[in-house]
Motif scaffolding. Structure first.
Motif, PDB file in Angstrom:
ATOM      1  N   ASN A   1       5.562 -16.521 -16.038  1.00 16.68           N
ATOM      2  CA  ASN A   1       6.185 -16.467 -14.682  1.00 16.68           C
ATOM      3  C   ASN A   1       5.049 -15.860 -14.328  1.00 16.68           C
ATOM      4  N   TYR A   2       4.742 -14.098 -14.610  1.00 20.76           N
ATOM      5  CA  TYR A   2       3.689 -13.047 -14.276  1.00 20.76           C
ATOM      6  C   TYR A   2       2.344 -13.984 -14.081  1.00 20.76           C
ATOM      7  N   ALA A   3       1.576 -14.341 -15.136  1.00 21.05           N
ATOM      8  CA  ALA A   3       0.895 -14.915 -16.660  1.00 21.05           C
ATOM      9  C   ALA A   3       0.726 -16.066 -14.877  1.00 21.05           C
TER      10      ALA A   3
ATOM     11  N   ALA B   1       7.321  -5.306   5.596  1.00 19.24           N
ATOM     12  CA  ALA B   1       7.056  -6.478   5.775  1.00 19.24           C
ATOM     13  C   ALA B   1       8.102  -7.209   4.350  1.00 19.24           C
ATOM     14  N   ASP B   2       7.900  -8.195   3.664  1.00 17.99           N
ATOM     15  CA  ASP B   2       8.029  -8.966   2.571  1.00 17.99           C
ATOM     16  C   ASP B   2       7.104  -9.747   2.895  1.00 17.99           C
ATOM     17  N   ILE B   3       6.177  -9.940   1.956  1.00 18.49           N
ATOM     18  CA  ILE B   3       5.063 -10.790   2.336  1.00 18.49           C
ATOM     19  C   ILE B   3       5.374 -12.395   1.182  1.00 18.49           C
TER      20      ILE B   3
ATOM     21  N   SER C   1       2.097 -16.698 -11.803  1.00 15.55           N
ATOM     22  CA  SER C   1       1.141 -16.617 -10.468  1.00 15.55           C
ATOM     23  C   SER C   1      -0.141 -15.840 -10.796  1.00 15.55           C
ATOM     24  N   LYS C   2      -0.441 -15.137 -11.623  1.00  8.05           N
ATOM     25  CA  LYS C   2      -1.817 -14.533 -11.520  1.00  8.05           C
ATOM     26  C   LYS C   2      -2.898 -15.549 -11.735  1.00  8.05           C
ATOM     27  N   ALA C   3      -2.526 -16.015 -12.607  1.00  7.60           N
ATOM     28  CA  ALA C   3      -2.995 -17.374 -13.227  1.00  7.60           C
ATOM     29  C   ALA C   3      -3.793 -18.225 -12.154  1.00  7.60           C
TER      30      ALA C   3
ATOM     31  N   PRO D   1      -7.316  -6.296 -12.259  1.00  6.78           N
ATOM     32  CA  PRO D   1      -6.924  -5.346 -13.575  1.00  6.78           C
ATOM     33  C   PRO D   1      -6.000  -5.161 -15.123  1.00  6.78           C
ATOM     34  N   GLY D   2      -6.506  -4.476 -15.856  1.00 10.65           N
ATOM     35  CA  GLY D   2      -6.014  -4.559 -17.540  1.00 10.65           C
ATOM     36  C   GLY D   2      -4.576  -3.751 -17.103  1.00 10.65           C
ATOM     37  N   TYR D   3      -4.794  -2.183 -17.901  1.00 19.14           N
ATOM     38  CA  TYR D   3      -3.292  -1.565 -18.167  1.00 19.14           C
ATOM     39  C   TYR D   3      -3.997  -0.177 -17.752  1.00 19.14           C
ATOM     40  N   ILE D   4      -2.936  -0.608 -16.006  1.00 20.24           N
ATOM     41  CA  ILE D   4      -3.214   0.635 -14.807  1.00 20.24           C
ATOM     42  C   ILE D   4      -2.049   1.410 -14.916  1.00 20.24           C
ATOM     43  N   GLU D   5      -2.205   3.094 -15.039  1.00 22.98           N
ATOM     44  CA  GLU D   5      -0.931   4.048 -14.744  1.00 22.98           C
ATOM     45  C   GLU D   5      -0.146   3.510 -13.358  1.00 22.98           C
ATOM     46  N   THR D   6       0.783   3.008 -13.523  1.00 24.90           N
ATOM     47  CA  THR D   6       1.710   3.174 -11.836  1.00 24.90           C
ATOM     48  C   THR D   6       2.933   3.113 -11.770  1.00 24.90           C
ATOM     49  N   ASP D   7       3.930   2.771 -11.436  1.00 28.63           N
ATOM     50  CA  ASP D   7       5.265   2.508 -11.688  1.00 28.63           C
ATOM     51  C   ASP D   7       5.614   1.963 -12.067  1.00 28.63           C
TER      52      ASP D   7
ATOM     53  N   ASN E   1      -4.818  -8.731  -1.129  1.00 26.39           N
ATOM     54  CA  ASN E   1      -3.688  -9.122  -1.418  1.00 26.39           C
ATOM     55  C   ASN E   1      -3.101  -8.457  -2.685  1.00 26.39           C
ATOM     56  N   ASN E   2      -2.453  -7.369  -2.243  1.00 26.94           N
ATOM     57  CA  ASN E   2      -2.100  -6.100  -3.148  1.00 26.94           C
ATOM     58  C   ASN E   2      -1.061  -6.631  -3.781  1.00 26.94           C
ATOM     59  N   ALA E   3      -0.017  -6.688  -3.642  1.00 27.33           N
ATOM     60  CA  ALA E   3       1.224  -6.701  -3.137  1.00 27.33           C
ATOM     61  C   ALA E   3       1.658  -7.347  -4.451  1.00 27.33           C
TER      62      ALA E   3
ATOM     63  N   ALA F   1       0.791  -1.314  -0.265  1.00 23.30           N
ATOM     64  CA  ALA F   1       0.336   0.239   0.010  1.00 23.30           C
ATOM     65  C   ALA F   1       0.816   1.205  -0.129  1.00 23.30           C
ATOM     66  N   THR F   2       2.412   0.861  -0.261  1.00 29.47           N
ATOM     67  CA  THR F   2       2.928   2.353  -0.166  1.00 29.47           C
ATOM     68  C   THR F   2       2.542   3.249  -1.491  1.00 29.47           C
ATOM     69  N   ARG F   3       2.124   2.618  -2.925  1.00 36.59           N
ATOM     70  CA  ARG F   3       2.167   3.083  -3.551  1.00 36.59           C
ATOM     71  C   ARG F   3       1.051   2.767  -4.806  1.00 36.59           C
ATOM     72  N   GLY F   4       0.566   3.657  -6.007  1.00 34.90           N
ATOM     73  CA  GLY F   4       0.243   2.366  -7.061  1.00 34.90           C
ATOM     74  C   GLY F   4      -1.408   2.262  -6.302  1.00 34.90           C
ATOM     75  N   ILE F   5      -1.711   0.899  -6.549  1.00 39.39           N
ATOM     76  CA  ILE F   5      -3.205   0.092  -6.830  1.00 39.39           C
ATOM     77  C   ILE F   5      -3.507   0.197  -5.138  1.00 39.39           C
ATOM     78  N   GLY F   6      -2.293  -0.418  -4.570  1.00 43.14           N
ATOM     79  CA  GLY F   6      -2.537  -0.268  -2.984  1.00 43.14           C
ATOM     80  C   GLY F   6      -2.695   0.848  -2.365  1.00 43.14           C
TER      81      GLY F   6
HETATM   82  P1  NAI Z   1       3.531  -0.953  -8.038  1.00 39.50           P
HETATM   83  O1  NAI Z   1       4.727  -1.966  -8.588  1.00 39.50           O
HETATM   84  O2  NAI Z   1       3.934   0.133  -7.574  1.00 39.50           O
HETATM   85  O3  NAI Z   1       3.410  -1.403  -6.606  1.00 39.50           O
HETATM   86  C1  NAI Z   1       3.445  -3.048  -5.861  1.00 39.50           C
HETATM   87  C2  NAI Z   1       3.375  -2.154  -4.129  1.00 39.50           C
HETATM   88  O4  NAI Z   1       3.288  -3.363  -3.687  1.00 39.50           O
HETATM   89  C3  NAI Z   1       4.061  -1.636  -4.120  1.00 39.50           C
HETATM   90  O5  NAI Z   1       4.005  -1.095  -2.676  1.00 39.50           O
HETATM   91  C4  NAI Z   1       5.650  -2.073  -3.085  1.00 39.50           C
HETATM   92  O6  NAI Z   1       6.449  -2.030  -1.862  1.00 39.50           O
HETATM   93  C5  NAI Z   1       4.678  -3.346  -2.772  1.00 39.50           C
HETATM   94  N1  NAI Z   1       5.633  -4.706  -2.601  1.00 39.50           N
HETATM   95  C6  NAI Z   1       5.926  -5.935  -4.042  1.00 39.50           C
HETATM   96  N2  NAI Z   1       6.233  -6.844  -3.816  1.00 39.50           N
HETATM   97  C7  NAI Z   1       6.123  -6.609  -2.031  1.00 39.50           C
HETATM   98  C8  NAI Z   1       6.712  -7.915  -1.135  1.00 39.50           C
HETATM   99  N3  NAI Z   1       7.477  -9.172  -1.447  1.00 39.50           N
HETATM  100  N4  NAI Z   1       6.392  -7.852   0.118  1.00 39.50           N
HETATM  101  C9  NAI Z   1       5.700  -6.815  -0.053  1.00 39.50           C
HETATM  102  N5  NAI Z   1       5.114  -5.529  -0.165  1.00 39.50           N
HETATM  103  C10 NAI Z   1       6.052  -5.973  -1.778  1.00 39.50           C
HETATM  104  O7  NAI Z   1       2.627  -2.452  -8.739  1.00 39.50           O
HETATM  105  P2  NAI Z   1       0.670  -1.521  -8.987  1.00 39.50           P
HETATM  106  O8  NAI Z   1       0.913  -1.370  -9.955  1.00 39.50           O
HETATM  107  O9  NAI Z   1       0.300  -0.654  -8.202  1.00 39.50           O
HETATM  108  O10 NAI Z   1       0.218  -3.238  -8.700  1.00 39.50           O
HETATM  109  C11 NAI Z   1      -0.553  -3.415  -8.098  1.00 39.50           C
HETATM  110  C12 NAI Z   1      -0.797  -5.250  -8.388  1.00 39.50           C
HETATM  111  O11 NAI Z   1      -1.776  -4.937  -8.980  1.00 39.50           O
HETATM  112  C13 NAI Z   1      -0.045  -5.519  -8.034  1.00 39.50           C
HETATM  113  O12 NAI Z   1      -0.139  -7.350  -7.954  1.00 39.50           O
HETATM  114  C14 NAI Z   1       0.329  -6.153 -10.056  1.00 39.50           C
HETATM  115  O13 NAI Z   1       0.719  -6.609 -10.269  1.00 39.50           O
HETATM  116  C15 NAI Z   1      -1.619  -5.633 -10.176  1.00 39.50           C
HETATM  117  N6  NAI Z   1      -1.203  -5.267 -11.367  1.00 39.50           N
HETATM  118  C16 NAI Z   1      -1.401  -3.955 -11.584  1.00 39.50           C
HETATM  119  C17 NAI Z   1      -1.776  -3.592 -13.312  1.00 39.50           C
HETATM  120  C18 NAI Z   1      -0.704  -2.713 -13.711  1.00 39.50           C
HETATM  121  O14 NAI Z   1      -1.333  -1.701 -15.038  1.00 39.50           O
HETATM  122  N7  NAI Z   1      -0.171  -1.478 -13.016  1.00 39.50           N
HETATM  123  C19 NAI Z   1      -1.934  -4.683 -13.756  1.00 39.50           C
HETATM  124  C20 NAI Z   1      -2.295  -6.158 -13.357  1.00 39.50           C
HETATM  125  C21 NAI Z   1      -2.524  -6.297 -12.215  1.00 39.50           C
END
Ligand code: NAI
Length: 240
Positions: free
Chosen positions: A147-149, A55-57, A151-153, A178-184, A82-84, A13-18
């Motif tokens: 690898n990613y596919a 924490a590293d989940i 894990s997500k499947a 999610p599809g294509y979401i603007e994040t890091d 479970n977003n990480a 939850a430090t950035r992006g979708i989480g």
């Molecule tokens: P992001 O890379 O911007 O953020 C990921 C977050 O997860 C960060 O806060 C990071 O510190 C944390 N994280 C990663 N590994 C970790 C670990 N081992 N332990 C604890 N925290 C950990 O990614 P974004 O784009 O926000 O993605 C969030 C989720 O959405 C991910 O599961 C990603 O696969 C999924 N997703 C994203 C899409 C996109 O277009 N951005 C599309 C489809 C799925």
């Protein structure tokens, strides 16, 4: 304020979708426990009364520790998101074991560790909402992301099985793809590739973290009484 009295744990939850998911839940009054790997960014959360855990989940002990902190702090867990997740893209032929294992351990095993740790208290209270963040790539596949596919499947199958396993205890388990979401995570993508994806999105724009957060908020709320075991796409129609 539909989330008052609810305790939510959100990973990554430090950035992006989480971050957007945690902010959406907090805006409606949820008590939060958030985890991430970036201590500086976790500090932002601390200032608003949120319990933070670095924490590293992918580490089962750290995942169990996160759940313990949530239970010690708030006495219950109503919502687990479970977003990480991470990517380590590359063609299969040249994929090192580490890139395979890191992605599977974080994206799939991480969700398993957290659900295993949290499920007992949810079963006791006979309620709970779990939302796993999968991806459309888990449904369609993508060259360079075996690898990613996988894990997500895997998360989609995991969601279905856990939904069946816990339904009788009032626990609802769903996945969001999610599809294509603007994040890091997507910022690293080449402009040419981004343009090509945009052409395939019927709604004509990329998604925002808030587009995903609104759906997660609904699925995790008490307004969701009858949806479980599902994977719902938030992708502007990319995968219809
Ligand atoms: P992001 O890379 O911007 O953020 C990921 C977050 O997860 C960060 O806060 C990071 O510190 C944390 N994280 C990663 N590994 C970790 C670990 N081992 N332990 C604890 N925290 C950990 O990614 P974004 O784009 O926000 O993605 C969030 C989720 O959405 C991910 O599961 C990603 O696969 C999924 N997703 C994203 C899409 C996109 O277009 N951005 C599309 C489809 C799925």
């Amino acid at each position: 304020m539909s989330m008052i009295d609810k305790v939510a744990v959100v990973t990554g939850a430090t950035r992006g979708i989480g971050r957007a998911i945690a902010e959406r839940l907090q805006a409606d009054g949820a008590s939060l426990v958030v985890c991430g790997r970036d201590a500086a960014r976790l500090k932002d959360w601390e200032q608003s009364g949120v319990v933070t855990v670095k924490a590293d989940i992918a580490d089962p002990d750290a995942a169990a520790g996160l759940v313990k902190t949530a239970l010690d702090s708030w006495g219950r867990i109503d919502i687990l998101v479970n977003n990480a997740g991470i990517t380590r893209d590359g063609f299969l032929m040249r994929m090192p074991d580490n890139d395979w294992n890191d992605v599977l351990r974080t994206n799939l095993s991480g969700a398993f560790y957290l659900c295993r740790a949290a499920i007992r208290s949810m079963m006791k209270q006979r309620s709970g909402h779990i939302v796993n963040i999968s991806s459309v790539i888990g449904v369609t596949g993508n060259a360079g992301q075996t690898n990613y596919a996988a894990s997500k499947a895997g998360l989609i199958g995991f969601t279905k099985a856990l939904a069946r396993e816990t339904a009788q205890r009032g626990i609802l388990v769903n996945a969001v793809a999610p599809g294509y979401i603007e994040t890091d995570m997507t910022e690293a993508m080449a402009d040419k590739h981004r343009e090509a994806i945009l052409q395939q999105i019927p709604l004509g724009r990329t998604g925002t973290p808030q587009d995903v957060a609104d759906l997660v908020h609904f699925l995790a709320s008490d307004r969701n009484r009858y949806i479980t075991g599902q994977t719902i796409h938030v992708d502007g129609g990319l995968v219809i």
